[in-house]
Write an enzyme that holds these catalytic residues in place. Structure first.
Site, PDB file in Angstrom:
ATOM      1  N   HIS A  68       0.882  -1.269  -0.422  1.00  0.00           N
ATOM      2  CA  HIS A  68       0.642   0.075  -0.028  1.00  0.00           C
ATOM      3  C   HIS A  68       0.793   1.109   0.117  1.00  0.00           C
ATOM      4  O   HIS A  68       1.745   1.328   0.654  1.00  0.00           O
ATOM      5  CB  HIS A  68      -0.847   0.072   0.785  1.00  0.00           C
ATOM      6  CG  HIS A  68      -2.297  -0.922   1.276  1.00  0.00           C
ATOM      7  ND1 HIS A  68      -3.474  -0.628   0.997  1.00  0.00           N
ATOM      8  CD2 HIS A  68      -2.488  -2.015   1.547  1.00  0.00           C
ATOM      9  CE1 HIS A  68      -4.065  -1.337   0.711  1.00  0.00           C
ATOM     10  NE2 HIS A  68      -3.430  -2.517   1.160  1.00  0.00           N
ATOM     11  N   TYR A 196      -9.190   6.782   7.066  1.00  0.00           N
ATOM     12  CA  TYR A 196      -9.708   7.620   8.453  1.00  0.00           C
ATOM     13  C   TYR A 196      -9.965   9.450   8.318  1.00  0.00           C
ATOM     14  O   TYR A 196      -9.449  10.192   7.248  1.00  0.00           O
ATOM     15  CB  TYR A 196      -7.848   8.676   8.706  1.00  0.00           C
ATOM     16  CG  TYR A 196      -6.526   7.708   8.834  1.00  0.00           C
ATOM     17  CD1 TYR A 196      -6.449   6.586  10.152  1.00  0.00           C
ATOM     18  CD2 TYR A 196      -5.517   7.254   8.432  1.00  0.00           C
ATOM     19  CE1 TYR A 196      -5.090   5.896  10.272  1.00  0.00           C
ATOM     20  CE2 TYR A 196      -5.354   6.679   8.254  1.00  0.00           C
ATOM     21  CZ  TYR A 196      -4.516   5.426   9.143  1.00  0.00           C
ATOM     22  OH  TYR A 196      -4.195   5.165   9.273  1.00  0.00           O
ATOM     23  N   PRO A 287      -3.062   2.428  18.608  1.00  0.00           N
ATOM     24  CA  PRO A 287      -2.774   2.229  17.552  1.00  0.00           C
ATOM     25  C   PRO A 287      -2.615   3.051  16.699  1.00  0.00           C
ATOM     26  O   PRO A 287      -2.152   2.892  14.954  1.00  0.00           O
ATOM     27  CB  PRO A 287      -4.236   1.290  17.346  1.00  0.00           C
ATOM     28  CG  PRO A 287      -4.983   0.901  18.591  1.00  0.00           C
ATOM     29  CD  PRO A 287      -4.380   1.963  19.445  1.00  0.00           C
ATOM     30  N   LYS A 291       2.645   1.978  14.450  1.00  0.00           N
ATOM     31  CA  LYS A 291       3.676   1.818  14.611  1.00  0.00           C
ATOM     32  C   LYS A 291       3.856   0.706  15.638  1.00  0.00           C
ATOM     33  O   LYS A 291       5.454   0.442  15.948  1.00  0.00           O
ATOM     34  CB  LYS A 291       3.696   2.959  15.532  1.00  0.00           C
ATOM     35  CG  LYS A 291       3.462   4.172  13.936  1.00  0.00           C
ATOM     36  CD  LYS A 291       4.680   4.461  13.720  1.00  0.00           C
ATOM     37  CE  LYS A 291       4.717   5.028  12.449  1.00  0.00           C
ATOM     38  NZ  LYS A 291       5.604   4.566  11.228  1.00  0.00           N
ATOM     39  N   TYR A 382       4.769   7.992   7.948  1.00  0.00           N
ATOM     40  CA  TYR A 382       3.659   6.819   8.057  1.00  0.00           C
ATOM     41  C   TYR A 382       4.507   5.670   7.900  1.00  0.00           C
ATOM     42  O   TYR A 382       4.171   4.422   8.265  1.00  0.00           O
ATOM     43  CB  TYR A 382       2.656   7.108   7.467  1.00  0.00           C
ATOM     44  CG  TYR A 382       1.812   6.753   7.395  1.00  0.00           C
ATOM     45  CD1 TYR A 382       0.861   6.414   8.735  1.00  0.00           C
ATOM     46  CD2 TYR A 382       1.126   6.510   6.176  1.00  0.00           C
ATOM     47  CE1 TYR A 382      -0.670   5.712   8.078  1.00  0.00           C
ATOM     48  CE2 TYR A 382      -0.449   5.033   6.364  1.00  0.00           C
ATOM     49  CZ  TYR A 382      -1.356   5.056   6.988  1.00  0.00           C
ATOM     50  OH  TYR A 382      -1.713   4.364   7.000  1.00  0.00           O
TER      51      TYR A 382
HETATM   52  P1  RFL Z   1       3.100  -8.539  22.458  1.00  0.00           P
HETATM   53  O1  RFL Z   1       3.088  -9.121  20.834  1.00  0.00           O
HETATM   54  O2  RFL Z   1       2.341  -9.168  23.036  1.00  0.00           O
HETATM   55  O3  RFL Z   1       4.055 -10.209  22.921  1.00  0.00           O
HETATM   56  C1  RFL Z   1       4.119 -10.681  24.092  1.00  0.00           C
HETATM   57  C2  RFL Z   1       4.699 -12.420  24.403  1.00  0.00           C
HETATM   58  O4  RFL Z   1       4.963 -12.196  25.229  1.00  0.00           O
HETATM   59  C3  RFL Z   1       3.480 -13.732  25.734  1.00  0.00           C
HETATM   60  N1  RFL Z   1       4.567 -13.981  27.349  1.00  0.00           N
HETATM   61  C4  RFL Z   1       4.727 -14.635  28.213  1.00  0.00           C
HETATM   62  N2  RFL Z   1       5.600 -15.396  28.051  1.00  0.00           N
HETATM   63  C5  RFL Z   1       6.612 -16.130  29.046  1.00  0.00           C
HETATM   64  N3  RFL Z   1       6.144 -15.544  30.550  1.00  0.00           N
HETATM   65  C6  RFL Z   1       5.174 -14.622  30.808  1.00  0.00           C
HETATM   66  N4  RFL Z   1       5.297 -13.943  31.571  1.00  0.00           N
HETATM   67  C7  RFL Z   1       4.650 -14.156  29.518  1.00  0.00           C
HETATM   68  N5  RFL Z   1       4.119 -12.488  29.771  1.00  0.00           N
HETATM   69  C8  RFL Z   1       3.680 -12.000  28.512  1.00  0.00           C
HETATM   70  C9  RFL Z   1       2.317 -13.065  25.239  1.00  0.00           C
HETATM   71  O5  RFL Z   1       1.744 -14.224  25.644  1.00  0.00           O
HETATM   72  C10 RFL Z   1       3.151 -12.592  23.928  1.00  0.00           C
HETATM   73  O6  RFL Z   1       3.152 -14.087  23.548  1.00  0.00           O
HETATM   74  O7  RFL Z   1       4.365  -8.081  22.494  1.00  0.00           O
HETATM   75  P2  RFL Z   1       5.762  -7.463  21.571  1.00  0.00           P
HETATM   76  O8  RFL Z   1       6.352  -8.930  20.760  1.00  0.00           O
HETATM   77  O9  RFL Z   1       6.263  -6.148  21.530  1.00  0.00           O
HETATM   78  O10 RFL Z   1       4.699  -7.234  19.711  1.00  0.00           O
HETATM   79  C11 RFL Z   1       4.218  -5.977  20.617  1.00  0.00           C
HETATM   80  C12 RFL Z   1       2.865  -5.907  19.180  1.00  0.00           C
HETATM   81  O11 RFL Z   1       2.407  -7.403  19.203  1.00  0.00           O
HETATM   82  C13 RFL Z   1       2.054  -4.964  19.569  1.00  0.00           C
HETATM   83  O12 RFL Z   1       2.774  -3.707  19.825  1.00  0.00           O
HETATM   84  C14 RFL Z   1       0.974  -4.350  17.899  1.00  0.00           C
HETATM   85  O13 RFL Z   1       0.479  -5.354  18.560  1.00  0.00           O
HETATM   86  C15 RFL Z   1       0.056  -3.395  18.465  1.00  0.00           C
HETATM   87  N6  RFL Z   1      -1.148  -2.704  17.123  1.00  0.00           N
HETATM   88  C16 RFL Z   1      -0.097  -2.404  16.060  1.00  0.00           C
HETATM   89  N7  RFL Z   1       1.332  -2.376  15.674  1.00  0.00           N
HETATM   90  C17 RFL Z   1       1.094  -1.627  14.474  1.00  0.00           C
HETATM   91  O14 RFL Z   1       2.364  -2.038  14.332  1.00  0.00           O
HETATM   92  N8  RFL Z   1       0.045  -1.566  13.649  1.00  0.00           N
HETATM   93  C18 RFL Z   1      -0.847  -1.793  14.056  1.00  0.00           C
HETATM   94  O15 RFL Z   1      -1.703  -1.871  12.695  1.00  0.00           O
HETATM   95  C19 RFL Z   1      -1.497  -2.729  14.999  1.00  0.00           C
HETATM   96  N9  RFL Z   1      -2.589  -2.471  15.349  1.00  0.00           N
HETATM   97  C20 RFL Z   1      -2.449  -3.321  17.558  1.00  0.00           C
HETATM   98  C21 RFL Z   1      -2.986  -3.013  16.718  1.00  0.00           C
HETATM   99  C22 RFL Z   1      -2.274  -3.062  19.229  1.00  0.00           C
HETATM  100  C23 RFL Z   1      -3.975  -3.538  18.789  1.00  0.00           C
HETATM  101  N10 RFL Z   1      -4.491  -4.160  20.004  1.00  0.00           N
HETATM  102  C24 RFL Z   1      -3.604  -5.262  20.820  1.00  0.00           C
HETATM  103  C25 RFL Z   1      -4.412  -3.080  21.079  1.00  0.00           C
HETATM  104  C26 RFL Z   1      -4.606  -3.147  17.104  1.00  0.00           C
HETATM  105  C27 RFL Z   1      -4.380  -3.097  18.177  1.00  0.00           C
HETATM  106  C28 RFL Z   1      -6.178  -3.628  18.168  1.00  0.00           C
END
Ligand code: RFL
Length: 386
Positions: A68, A196, A287, A291, A382
């Site tokens: 995109h 948006y 979100p 990022k 972006y």
């Molecule tokens: P994660 O993905 O939360 O992974 C952490 C992992 O650690 C595990 N864990 C443990 N494991 C062992 N022992 C423990 N005690 C543990 N406690 C936890 C968990 O089970 C999990 O598997 O963190 P990480 O790797 O830092 O990645 C971060 C991203 O997941 C997060 O920033 C994004 O999802 C945010 N986000 C978005 N980011 C983007 O870049 N583009 C987007 O379009 C975007 N949309 C979003 C989003 C987050 C959203 N939510 C969750 C609010 C949309 C939504 C709805």
């Protein structure tokens, strides 16, 4: 290297280190099926794709993801597109669901013989000796891993950040005065590009995921409950807030809905003794702007580079600078996300500033629409070039 968490940060780091010949163990709290079905992000920045390319891990993303380079803004029944790819020098985003990327990274790691323990929640981290304690969710058996270093990739609610004293962590946070209802629906996209919309009832966003599943966001009051939003109310609000003449919204069953607390948090230090915090364990971002996952993977890339210099060249400067290097990028993304929210969110009704703020928003949109240098600043942030 002991890695806590098999999310995007932990798995990107694990793959990268194994390729550098640095041995890793990954401990994950949940089952593989759970981790690979968590639908969250979907917008993958140019520099994240470039990093995955360099590791040979972008095959499925490039085959099945959709590039995109343009997004749309809507307000007062009008709309305009910003060709951000072109404005940012030819770079583009990929739309590819986070859970697919997690699956790809887990597959690649396991294929290399990586040691990944699912359903093993970590219960303790010793930051001086780099010893991690975990427990099998199946039979309660204890697992102790002795490492040179520990990477806390366990997200915002994990355990590793708790091992850093509060005075070192020195965190900063911001809570916004509105929430977002995040909706995932079994509905084909009603648009070719992300939309948006600024509306007097509040922001609405139409995000893309796959040909049959779409994500939407609706501004809602803080403390609102997803139970207040029936499917009919969701589609009606999206239709109203996203409306432009001649446009139709495709609908379908809602698969997931949740009210997100719109907040940001940044730890002032991302390292402590032998522990490095990576991704959401050190910082979360709203979100807006897509990022969070990209920052998490960028942290993993930086930590891998620091560890490579440490082991291969005996040079520890890059590792010592890990926190500062990552935080500079994190604050830039925070500023961008904050800017996006200010651009698109209707202030609370009854606030005396509402009309004033609304006119500022209209002025910003008009500058985005008509001033190329202004739009280029948006585009670079972006798409993830700066
Ligand atoms: P994660 O993905 O939360 O992974 C952490 C992992 O650690 C595990 N864990 C443990 N494991 C062992 N022992 C423990 N005690 C543990 N406690 C936890 C968990 O089970 C999990 O598997 O963190 P990480 O790797 O830092 O990645 C971060 C991203 O997941 C997060 O920033 C994004 O999802 C945010 N986000 C978005 N980011 C983007 O870049 N583009 C987007 O379009 C975007 N949309 C979003 C989003 C987050 C959203 N939510 C969750 C609010 C949309 C939504 C709805």
């Amino acid at each position: 290297m002991g890695i806590i968490g098999a999310g995007p940060a932990g798995l990107a780091l694990a793959n990268s280190l194994e390729q550098l010949g640095i041995s890793t163990v990954v401990l994950e709290k949940y089952s593989r099926a759970h981790v690979e079905s968590r639908a969250r992000a979907g917008l993958i920045e140019h520099r994240t794709v470039a990093f995955l390319d360099s590791l040979g891990l972008s095959g499925r993303l490039r085959a099945e993801g959709v590039p995109h380079a343009s997004c749309e803004f809507r307000y007062r029944g009008e709309s305009f597109s910003i060709p951000y790819g072109e404005l940012a020098g030819g770079y583009e985003h990929y739309v590819y669901p986070q859970q697919f990327l997690v699956r790809d990274l887990a597959d690649a790691y396991l294929e290399r013989g990586g040691r990944l323990y699912f359903s093993h929640p970590v219960t303790g981290v010793d930051v001086d000796s780099a010893v991690i304690s975990a427990q099998s969710a199946a039979d309660g058996a204890e697992l102790v891993v002795e490492c040179d270093f520990v990477a806390g990739c366990d997200g915002f609610h994990g355990v590793s950040r708790q091992a850093v004293p509060a005075e070192r962590l020195g965190a900063f946070s911001k809570r916004y005065e509105f929430g977002w209802l995040a909706v995932l629906a079994q509905a084909p996209p009603s648009t070719k590009e992300i939309v948006y919309a600024l509306h007097e009832d509040g922001f609405a966003g139409h995000m893309l995921r796959t040909p049959t599943v779409s994500r939407y966001y609706l501004q809602c009051p803080v403390g609102d409950s997803a139970d207040n939003w029936s499917d009919a109310r969701i589609w009606e609000a999206l239709e109203r807030r996203l409306a432009v003449p001649g446009w139709e919204l495709s609908t379908g069953p809602v698969i997931e809905k949740a009210v997100l607390d719109m907040r940001s948090y940044v730890a002032e230090r991302m390292d402590h003794r032998k522990l490095f915090l990576v991704g959401d364990s050190a910082h979360i971002i709203t979100p807006a702007g897509g990022k969070g996952m990209n920052l998490a993977i960028a942290d993993a890339q930086e930590l891998a580079a620091g560890l490579r210099a440490h082991y291969a060249d005996g040079e520890s400067g890059r590792l010592a600078g890990y926190s500062a290097t990552c935080l500079s990028r994190v604050w830039q993304a925070q500023e961008f996300s904050h800017w996006m929210l200010q651009l698109l969110h209707a202030p609370e009704p009854g606030s005396g500033e509402r009309e004033f703020m609304h006119r500022l928003q209209l002025s910003r949109l008009s500058q985005l629409r008509s001033v190329p240098s202004y739009a280029a600043m948006f585009a670079n942030s972006y798409v993830g070039v700066v």
